[in-house]
Design an enzyme around this catalytic site. Structure first.
Site, PDB file in Angstrom:
ATOM      1  N   GLY A 133      -4.593  -4.276  -3.814  1.00  0.00           N
ATOM      2  CA  GLY A 133      -5.575  -3.237  -4.122  1.00  0.00           C
ATOM      3  C   GLY A 133      -4.775  -2.007  -4.498  1.00  0.00           C
ATOM      4  N   HIS A 134      -4.724  -1.695  -5.776  1.00  0.00           N
ATOM      5  CA  HIS A 134      -3.893  -0.594  -6.272  1.00  0.00           C
ATOM      6  C   HIS A 134      -4.785   0.535  -6.765  1.00  0.00           C
ATOM      7  CE1 HIS A 134      -0.305  -3.536  -7.097  1.00  0.00           C
ATOM      8  NE2 HIS A 134      -0.718  -3.554  -5.852  1.00  0.00           N
TER       9      HIS A 134
ATOM     10  N   LYS B 197       1.869   1.952  -5.138  1.00  0.00           N
ATOM     11  CA  LYS B 197       2.422   1.375  -6.380  1.00  0.00           C
ATOM     12  C   LYS B 197       1.530   1.675  -7.577  1.00  0.00           C
ATOM     13  CE  LYS B 197       2.340  -2.580  -4.288  1.00  0.00           C
ATOM     14  NZ  LYS B 197       2.053  -2.125  -2.923  1.00  0.00           N
TER      15      LYS B 197
ATOM     16  N   ASP C 114       0.811  -1.223   0.000  1.00  0.00           N
ATOM     17  CA  ASP C 114       0.000   0.000   0.000  1.00  0.00           C
ATOM     18  C   ASP C 114       0.844   1.272   0.000  1.00  0.00           C
ATOM     19  OD1 ASP C 114      -2.223  -1.661   0.112  1.00  0.00           O
ATOM     20  OD2 ASP C 114      -2.265  -1.635   2.304  1.00  0.00           O
TER      21      ASP C 114
ATOM     22  N   GLN D 247       1.926  -6.138  -3.086  1.00  0.00           N
ATOM     23  CA  GLN D 247       2.394  -6.231  -1.699  1.00  0.00           C
ATOM     24  C   GLN D 247       3.715  -5.455  -1.555  1.00  0.00           C
ATOM     25  OE1 GLN D 247       1.296  -9.593  -3.162  1.00  0.00           O
ATOM     26  NE2 GLN D 247      -0.607  -8.578  -2.665  1.00  0.00           N
TER      27      GLN D 247
HETATM   28  P1  GDP Z   1      -0.777   0.275  -3.560  1.00  0.00           P
HETATM   29  O1  GDP Z   1      -1.411  -0.978  -3.108  1.00  0.00           O
HETATM   30  O2  GDP Z   1       0.695   0.310  -3.286  1.00  0.00           O
HETATM   31  O3  GDP Z   1      -1.075   0.608  -5.011  1.00  0.00           O
HETATM   32  O4  GDP Z   1      -1.408   1.458  -2.686  1.00  0.00           O
HETATM   33  P2  GDP Z   1      -2.966   1.621  -2.286  1.00  0.00           P
HETATM   34  O5  GDP Z   1      -3.717   2.086  -3.466  1.00  0.00           O
HETATM   35  O6  GDP Z   1      -3.454   0.405  -1.584  1.00  0.00           O
HETATM   36  O7  GDP Z   1      -2.856   2.713  -1.172  1.00  0.00           O
HETATM   37  C1  GDP Z   1      -2.324   3.970  -1.426  1.00  0.00           C
HETATM   38  C2  GDP Z   1      -3.390   5.028  -1.069  1.00  0.00           C
HETATM   39  O8  GDP Z   1      -2.768   6.291  -1.009  1.00  0.00           O
HETATM   40  C3  GDP Z   1      -4.477   5.160  -2.119  1.00  0.00           C
HETATM   41  O9  GDP Z   1      -5.655   5.541  -1.489  1.00  0.00           O
HETATM   42  C4  GDP Z   1      -3.949   6.268  -3.031  1.00  0.00           C
HETATM   43  O10 GDP Z   1      -4.995   6.970  -3.700  1.00  0.00           O
HETATM   44  C5  GDP Z   1      -3.286   7.151  -2.006  1.00  0.00           C
HETATM   45  N1  GDP Z   1      -2.104   7.888  -2.494  1.00  0.00           N
HETATM   46  C6  GDP Z   1      -1.126   7.451  -3.336  1.00  0.00           C
HETATM   47  N2  GDP Z   1      -0.166   8.391  -3.469  1.00  0.00           N
HETATM   48  C7  GDP Z   1      -0.556   9.438  -2.703  1.00  0.00           C
HETATM   49  C8  GDP Z   1       0.038  10.725  -2.397  1.00  0.00           C
HETATM   50  O11 GDP Z   1       1.122  11.079  -2.863  1.00  0.00           O
HETATM   51  N3  GDP Z   1      -0.678  11.521  -1.535  1.00  0.00           N
HETATM   52  C9  GDP Z   1      -1.868  11.154  -1.004  1.00  0.00           C
HETATM   53  N4  GDP Z   1      -2.479  11.994  -0.170  1.00  0.00           N
HETATM   54  N5  GDP Z   1      -2.446   9.973  -1.261  1.00  0.00           N
HETATM   55  C10 GDP Z   1      -1.785   9.127  -2.099  1.00  0.00           C
HETATM   56  P1  IMO Z   2      -0.984  -4.228  -2.197  1.00  0.00           P
HETATM   57  O1  IMO Z   2      -0.521  -4.819  -3.496  1.00  0.00           O
HETATM   58  C1  IMO Z   2      -0.964  -4.547   2.153  1.00  0.00           C
HETATM   59  C2  IMO Z   2      -1.071  -8.600   3.817  1.00  0.00           C
HETATM   60  C3  IMO Z   2      -2.300  -9.069   4.567  1.00  0.00           C
HETATM   61  C4  IMO Z   2      -1.655 -10.029   5.556  1.00  0.00           C
HETATM   62  C5  IMO Z   2      -0.555 -10.674   4.746  1.00  0.00           C
HETATM   63  C6  IMO Z   2      -0.932 -12.033   4.145  1.00  0.00           C
HETATM   64  O2  IMO Z   2      -2.259  -3.477  -2.276  1.00  0.00           O
HETATM   65  O3  IMO Z   2       0.131  -3.454  -1.555  1.00  0.00           O
HETATM   66  P2  IMO Z   2      -2.507 -12.730   2.098  1.00  0.00           P
HETATM   67  O4  IMO Z   2      -3.947 -12.487   1.835  1.00  0.00           O
HETATM   68  O5  IMO Z   2      -1.592 -12.188   1.046  1.00  0.00           O
HETATM   69  O6  IMO Z   2      -2.204 -14.176   2.404  1.00  0.00           O
HETATM   70  O7  IMO Z   2      -2.199 -11.933   3.463  1.00  0.00           O
HETATM   71  O8  IMO Z   2      -0.257  -9.768   3.702  1.00  0.00           O
HETATM   72  N1  IMO Z   2      -1.324  -8.108   2.439  1.00  0.00           N
HETATM   73  C7  IMO Z   2      -1.237  -6.815   2.089  1.00  0.00           C
HETATM   74  N2  IMO Z   2      -1.004  -5.715   2.827  1.00  0.00           N
HETATM   75  N3  IMO Z   2      -1.115  -4.445   0.814  1.00  0.00           N
HETATM   76  C8  IMO Z   2      -1.307  -5.548   0.055  1.00  0.00           C
HETATM   77  O9  IMO Z   2      -1.313  -5.512  -1.296  1.00  0.00           O
HETATM   78  C9  IMO Z   2      -1.428  -6.793   0.696  1.00  0.00           C
HETATM   79  N4  IMO Z   2      -1.663  -8.058   0.262  1.00  0.00           N
HETATM   80  C10 IMO Z   2      -1.577  -8.847   1.338  1.00  0.00           C
HETATM   81  O10 IMO Z   2      -2.947  -7.997   5.191  1.00  0.00           O
HETATM   82  O11 IMO Z   2      -1.032  -9.300   6.581  1.00  0.00           O
HETATM   83 MG    MG Z   3      -2.937  -1.613  -1.807  1.00  0.00          MG
END
Ligand code: GDP
Ligand code: IMO
Ligand code: MG
Length: 428
Positions: free
Chosen positions: A42-43, A18, A15, A226
């Site tokens: 979840g991206h 990416k 999270d 991840q």
């Molecule tokens: P990922 O799994 O690595 O793609 O990241 P996620 O989408 O799960 O979580 C990142 C969260 O931060 C999302 O809600 C994005 O919209 C938000 N986000 C990403 N970059 C920025 C940033 O530079 N500033 C802010 N405020 N939010 C961001």
């Molecule tokens: P993105 O790609 C954050 C965490 C789960 C748990 C552990 C194992 O959005 O960054 P799993 O379901 O993979 O067997 O769970 O990994 N986890 C993540 N945490 N971002 C993710 O994906 C994750 N995918 C799995 O919360 O701790």
């Molecule tokens: Mg994510």
């Protein structure tokens, strides 16, 4: 001239942002490929006020003329994938061509049930806090050489044979170990056959697709899911996921030789978050952690769970630099730190009276450490409209420079908000 391959990987606990970094760089490439993980990811991508959350589809899907690849290292939940595709089609945004590796493994309904059951069996204290997307059990079957691959869905005979072998054993698990009802073969078979029909037009060879593109001069992004500290080998085992999010996974998970990856960029959040169980040395369970969660909107994009929040951990980040061979850092969410008088950054761990700067994924070690913080000056200005480094207040620029000096890795992108345009790109 041959094209170039760049891996975009998570350098912390997932999270990191990416999806938004891949989206920001996707206009410069022709192919975007996922190489591991599954619908546990979840991206989030935000473009013109519209929000998209990609779980299995690569984050380049919004660009027409691009090819998006789901590599052999991914575990594909067809139900989720078809739902995601349909939602994108309904919004008129399924713009890229999609190729799904025939060698990718399929997450079956029993994997998801087993994921939930195993977590229940582990109980509190031992549970991992998985996303319950069936990831671990699906990779278990892959390693055990009994898994069902996407290509198997395309032949009724192969599917019937592999599924009946699997379901005999899975139903023993479900009934005798987990005290659950067995699953009906006919229902699972029919569902899987239907998936095969729907996915057939997309099934291909990930390695061949990507390497042919590179040969003809196209550039490629490998999109990690991840993060490094959730890596099966290099993360905080057993509180990890079941795949290899590190850059090396990009080679295995797409069928590309390691020398084909020219550049590795680590996505780093300006602070740290973790969702699920496991050690987190710089976690702030107090009011500042709550502030980070509220300002950063730190709730899981897949499960909606509140993310645990804390401060940037340079000990862990230097480890990520090492195990991924990072060339560059994309620093996200710098805007979320606006408003703090001082910003703690962990520069070392104290353990047993000693200080160390070396991270280890060993949970006993991590439980024993106390973070040593340096307190950097904060800033008040809202960063959302900054588009170049000079637009940032001196203290924010200093925060970025401090990370570069400590890690020895240049920061090439700074996120100052969640939208596509809220990026400062330098030196790319
Ligand atoms: P990922 O799994 O690595 O793609 O990241 P996620 O989408 O799960 O979580 C990142 C969260 O931060 C999302 O809600 C994005 O919209 C938000 N986000 C990403 N970059 C920025 C940033 O530079 N500033 C802010 N405020 N939010 C961001
Ligand atoms: P993105 O790609 C954050 C965490 C789960 C748990 C552990 C194992 O959005 O960054 P799993 O379901 O993979 O067997 O769970 O990994 N986890 C993540 N945490 N971002 C993710 O994906 C994750 N995918 C799995 O919360 O701790
Ligand atoms: Mg994510």
């Amino acid at each position: 001239m041959k094209g170039r391959v760049e891996a975009i990987i998570g350098a912390q606990w997932g999270d990191e942002g990416k999806g938004r970094v891949v989206d920001a760089l996707a206009s410069r490439v022709d192919v975007v490929a996922r190489y591991q993980g599954g619908a546990n990811a979840g991206h989030t991508v935000i473009v013109e006020g519209e929000k998209y959350v990609f779980h299995l589809l690569p984050s380049g899907m919004l660009y027409s003329g691009k090819t998006c690849v789901i590599g052999n290292g991914v575990v594909v939940d067809p139900e989720q994938l078809l739902k995601e595709l349909k939602e994108l089609q309904d919004r008129g945004k399924d713009r890229a061509r999609l190729v799904i590796s025939g060698a990718a493994h399929v997450v079956m309904p029993y994997h998801k049930t087993m994921d939930g059951m195993e977590e229940r069996l582990r109980g509190s204290g031992k549970k991992i806090g998985t996303t319950q997307r069936g990831i671990g059990p699906c990779y278990m079957d892959k390693v055990n050489r009994c898994g069902i691959r996407v290509e198997d869905l395309l032949s009724e005979d192969v599917l019937r044979e592999k599924l009946s072998f699997n379901m005999e054993i899975k139903n023993m698990y479900l009934t005798r170990i987990f005290d659950e009802n067995p699953m009906a073969f006919g229902e699972v078979f029919e569902e899987a056959r239907g998936w095969g029909e729907k996915l057939a037009p997309y099934v291909g060879d990930a390695s061949l697709t990507i390497s042919s593109a590179v040969e003809s001069g196209s550039n490629v992004l490998l999109e990690g899911a991840q993060g490094t500290l959730l890596d099966l080998d290099h993360g905080t085992y057993p509180f990890v996921t079941s795949s290899s999010p590190v850059a090396g996974g990009g080679s295995v998970g797409c069928g590309l030789g390691p020398s084909m990856i020219h550049r590795v960029t680590g996505v780093v959040k300006a602070y740290c978050t973790r969702v699920g169980e496991g050690p987190f040395p710089t976690e702030d369970t107090d009011v500042d952690g709550e502030t980070l969660r509220n300002r950063g909107g730190e709730y899981g994009a897949t499960t909606g769970r509140p993310r645990r929040c804390g401060w940037l951990d340079l000990v862990a980040l230097k480890y990520a630099v090492r195990v991924n061979g990072l060339h560059a850092i994309a620093l996200t969410k710098l805007d979320v730190l606006s408003g703090f008088d001082k910003i703690p950054v962990c520069t070392a761990y104290e353990t047993g009276g000693d200080e160390t700067i070396h991270f280890s994924g060993n949970t006993g070690f991590l439980d024993s450490v106390r973070p040593v913080f340096k307190h950097l000056d904060g800033w008040k200005k809202d960063l959302g409209k900054s588009r170049k480094m000079e637009d940032l207040p001196a203290a924010a620029r200093n925060y970025v420079s401090f990370i570069e000096e400590e890690t020895g890795v240049p920061v090439v992108l700074v996120g100052v908000g969640p939208s596509r345009e809220q990026s400062i790109v330098q030196g790319l």
